[in-house]
Design a protein around this motif. Structure first.
Motif, PDB file in Angstrom:
ATOM      1  N   PHE A   8     -14.203  23.984  21.435  1.00 32.62           N
ATOM      2  CA  PHE A   8     -14.409  23.274  22.697  1.00 32.62           C
ATOM      3  C   PHE A   8     -15.487  22.205  22.557  1.00 32.62           C
ATOM      4  N   TRP A   9     -16.663  22.589  22.077  1.00 30.06           N
ATOM      5  CA  TRP A   9     -17.749  21.604  21.951  1.00 30.06           C
ATOM      6  C   TRP A   9     -17.503  20.651  20.794  1.00 30.06           C
ATOM      7  N   GLY A  10     -16.818  21.114  19.742  1.00 34.24           N
ATOM      8  CA  GLY A  10     -16.552  20.261  18.592  1.00 34.24           C
ATOM      9  C   GLY A  10     -15.547  19.159  18.877  1.00 34.24           C
ATOM     10  N   MET A  11     -14.650  19.371  19.839  1.00 32.90           N
ATOM     11  CA  MET A  11     -13.658  18.348  20.195  1.00 32.90           C
ATOM     12  C   MET A  11     -14.241  17.245  21.069  1.00 32.90           C
ATOM     13  N   LEU A  12     -15.358  17.515  21.687  1.00 33.96           N
ATOM     14  CA  LEU A  12     -15.972  16.509  22.552  1.00 33.96           C
ATOM     15  C   LEU A  12     -16.908  15.639  21.718  1.00 33.96           C
ATOM     16  N   PRO A  13     -16.654  14.342  21.669  1.00 37.96           N
ATOM     17  CA  PRO A  13     -17.502  13.462  20.849  1.00 37.96           C
ATOM     18  C   PRO A  13     -18.837  13.182  21.539  1.00 37.96           C
ATOM     19  N   LEU A  19     -17.299  24.553  13.209  1.00 41.94           N
ATOM     20  CA  LEU A  19     -16.324  23.796  13.989  1.00 41.94           C
ATOM     21  C   LEU A  19     -16.928  22.569  14.672  1.00 41.94           C
ATOM     22  N   ALA A  20     -18.222  22.388  14.553  1.00 42.60           N
ATOM     23  CA  ALA A  20     -18.840  21.172  15.093  1.00 42.60           C
ATOM     24  C   ALA A  20     -18.336  19.936  14.353  1.00 42.60           C
ATOM     25  N   TRP A  21     -17.781  20.135  13.175  1.00 46.38           N
ATOM     26  CA  TRP A  21     -17.309  19.012  12.362  1.00 46.38           C
ATOM     27  C   TRP A  21     -15.892  18.591  12.712  1.00 46.38           C
ATOM     28  N   LEU A  22     -15.315  19.138  13.789  1.00 46.03           N
ATOM     29  CA  LEU A  22     -13.982  18.701  14.201  1.00 46.03           C
ATOM     30  C   LEU A  22     -13.973  17.227  14.584  1.00 46.03           C
ATOM     31  N   PRO A  39     -23.162  13.364  21.375  1.00 47.42           N
ATOM     32  CA  PRO A  39     -24.269  13.468  20.429  1.00 47.42           C
ATOM     33  C   PRO A  39     -24.912  14.851  20.552  1.00 47.42           C
ATOM     34  N   PHE A  40     -25.334  15.389  19.471  1.00 55.39           N
ATOM     35  CA  PHE A  40     -26.025  16.683  19.417  1.00 55.39           C
ATOM     36  C   PHE A  40     -25.167  17.829  19.950  1.00 55.39           C
ATOM     37  N   HIS A  41     -23.861  17.804  19.677  1.00 54.71           N
ATOM     38  CA  HIS A  41     -23.044  18.906  20.166  1.00 54.71           C
ATOM     39  C   HIS A  41     -23.318  20.205  19.412  1.00 54.71           C
ATOM     40  N   SER A  42     -23.977  20.137  18.277  1.00 58.50           N
ATOM     41  CA  SER A  42     -24.361  21.369  17.577  1.00 58.50           C
ATOM     42  C   SER A  42     -25.361  22.169  18.406  1.00 58.50           C
TER      43      SER A  42
END
Length: 183
Positions: free
Chosen positions: A51-56, A81-84, A58-61
């Motif tokens: 979910f968070w990895g698909m949203l471009p 999965l942050a690298w999606l 910043p700092f989604h990690s």
């Protein structure tokens, strides 16, 4: 089995806790539930990370870590999965997001004139030091489409993880039963 597969390539909790990003969260990252490997923990971690990895963003990690700490699911899987969203997948993710947003708001897909108009508005605001306005209707379409896309992909990966895990366990027990019947 799936559990052995994940245990073989996951780093230790102390190795992750030593990362600069994790030092912000202190000793909470050493919680054993964040490192536990089972069907529920892994599938929920895949949901959160997707979910968070698909949203471009910043700092989604950081958003992934905060959500993992809240729900106490597997941390390394979610962070992987942050690298999606990367330079190779960003354009298809944005395109599908625009397409879904256009379907939600029942508008035509954006064309070159729309994009040029928005770019002209942005350049006008920048060159005239904040005077003017930017049409946020495209941002609304994109944001709602991206949220729906992230939710759909997260649900698909969640269900696939559960199904593959279950299928793997069934195969494991069948193999075990076959080897017992041979003796």
């Amino acid at each position: 089995m799936a559990k052995k597969f994940f245990q073989s390539w996951l780093p230790s909790s102390h190795k992750i806790a030593e990362m600069k990003l994790m030092k912000i969260f202190g000793q909470r990252t050493l919680n054993p539930l964040l490192w536990y490997i089972n069907r529920k923990s892994i599938s929920k971690a895949i949901f959160i990370g997707t979910f968070w990895g698909m949203l471009p963003l910043p700092f989604h990690s950081i958003l992934i870590v905060l959500t993992v700490l809240l729900f106490e699911v597997n941390l390394p899987i979610s962070l992987c999965l942050a690298w999606l969203t990367n330079p190779l997948t960003l354009v298809p993710i944005l395109y599908v997001g625009f397409w879904l947003g256009a379907k939600i708001f029942q508008v035509n897909m954006i064309d070159q004139d729309m994009i040029m108009g928005v770019l002209h508005q942005i350049s006008h605001v920048i060159t005239h030091f904040g005077e003017g306005h930017i049409d946020l209707s495209l941002a609304k379409i994109l944001l709602s489409g991206l949220m729906l896309e992230a939710l759909i992909f997260a649900l698909i990966f969640f269900i696939l993880t559960r199904l593959i895990w279950r299928w793997n366990i069934i195969l494991h027990y069948r193999r075990r039963r076959l080897t017992k019947s041979e003796y």
